[in-house]
Design an enzyme around this catalytic site. Structure first.
Site, mmCIF file in Angstrom:
data_model
loop_
_atom_site.group_PDB
_atom_site.id
_atom_site.type_symbol
_atom_site.label_atom_id
_atom_site.label_comp_id
_atom_site.label_asym_id
_atom_site.label_seq_id
_atom_site.Cartn_x
_atom_site.Cartn_y
_atom_site.Cartn_z
ATOM 1 N N ASP A 14 0.870 -1.162 0.000
ATOM 2 C CA ASP A 14 0.000 0.000 0.000
ATOM 3 C C ASP A 14 0.919 1.227 0.000
ATOM 4 O O ASP A 14 2.145 1.091 0.175
ATOM 5 C CB ASP A 14 -0.900 -0.028 1.234
ATOM 6 C CG ASP A 14 -1.809 1.182 1.330
ATOM 7 O OD1 ASP A 14 -2.471 1.501 0.327
ATOM 8 O OD2 ASP A 14 -1.839 1.816 2.399
ATOM 9 N N ASP A 16 -0.275 5.121 1.027
ATOM 10 C CA ASP A 16 -0.618 6.138 2.025
ATOM 11 C C ASP A 16 -0.619 5.575 3.445
ATOM 12 O O ASP A 16 -1.326 4.605 3.744
ATOM 13 C CB ASP A 16 -1.987 6.743 1.724
ATOM 14 C CG ASP A 16 -2.011 7.469 0.391
ATOM 15 O OD1 ASP A 16 -1.229 8.415 0.233
ATOM 16 O OD2 ASP A 16 -2.793 7.081 -0.492
#
Length: 224
Positions: A14, A16
């Site tokens: 991922d 953020d």
């Protein structure tokens, strides 16, 4: 809790709140948006939007603001605010750059992000990570974003590795659900304290002791 798999053939991250400290940027934008509607912004409100796409965050905010049907308008406002914050710069989170470099030395790596492409590229470039990921996928590039499995399935297909032979690194319940549904091993470094997140492996940061040793052991040339 299981150990990270030594035989992993790909790693999908991922972005953020996991690789890049964009959550500060998002929180500033979200707090300002809540304030514009005369509402406070704290941990409960952050949890309401964490890990969601812009569209889903807009819908969630619209419901919270008592403005049903205004999701698209609120999402557009949020996008503009986040873009402005990201343009000021966002730093890689502790351990992120070293871990990505170590992983990609042994196996293919990718990013699977619930942000739109423009924000994903801005975040990765700002943190000095863009050139480390030849493969990345954003929320606006798959039929259904997280928590659907599409982002992870697409990333694994692009890397040519089966999901069950891949490791995901996530920080939110939304992303975890996506990785789990796709069948990847789920490694979690929470971006918010508290909560009981589903995981196969749980750490406090990407600088966790032992992570680099694990990453350096990946691939056919890695130590076993």
């Amino acid at each position: 809790m299981r150990s990270l798999p030594a035989g992993a053939e790909a790693v999908v991250f991922d972005c953020d709140g996991l690789l890049v400290n964009t959550e500060d940027c998002w929180s500033v934008a979200e707090s300002a948006l809540f304030a514009a509607h005369g509402l406070p912004f704290g941990p409960a409100e952050k949890a309401l939007v964490l890990g969601r796409t812009l569209e889903a965050a807009g819908e969630a905010m619209a419901g919270h603001f008592g403005r049903p049907g205004a999701g698209a308008e609120i999402a557009a406002d949020l996008l503009a605010r986040v873009r402005k914050e990201l343009e000021r710069g966002a730093e890689a989170l502790p351990g992120a750059v070293d871990l990505v470099r170590a992983c990609r030395a042994g196996v293919p790596v990718a990013v699977a992000s619930n942000s739109p492409r423009e924000l994903l590229d801005t975040a990765l470039e700002s943190a000095g990570l863009l050139d480390l990921f030849p493969v990345s996928f954003a929320a606006d590039e798959v039929p259904s974003a997280k928590p659907a499995p599409d982002l992870y399935l697409t990333a694994c297909a692009a890397l040519g590795v089966a999901p069950e032979r891949s490791v995901s690194f996530e920080d939110s319940a939304t992303g975890i659900a996506s990785a789990r549904a796709a069948g990847l091993f789920v490694a979690v470094v929470p971006s918010l304290p508290g909560g009981d997140l589903d995981h196969d492996w749980l750490g406090t940061s990407l600088a966790e002791p032992g992570l680099l040793d694990w990453a350096r052991g990946l691939g056919p040339g890695g130590a076993r």
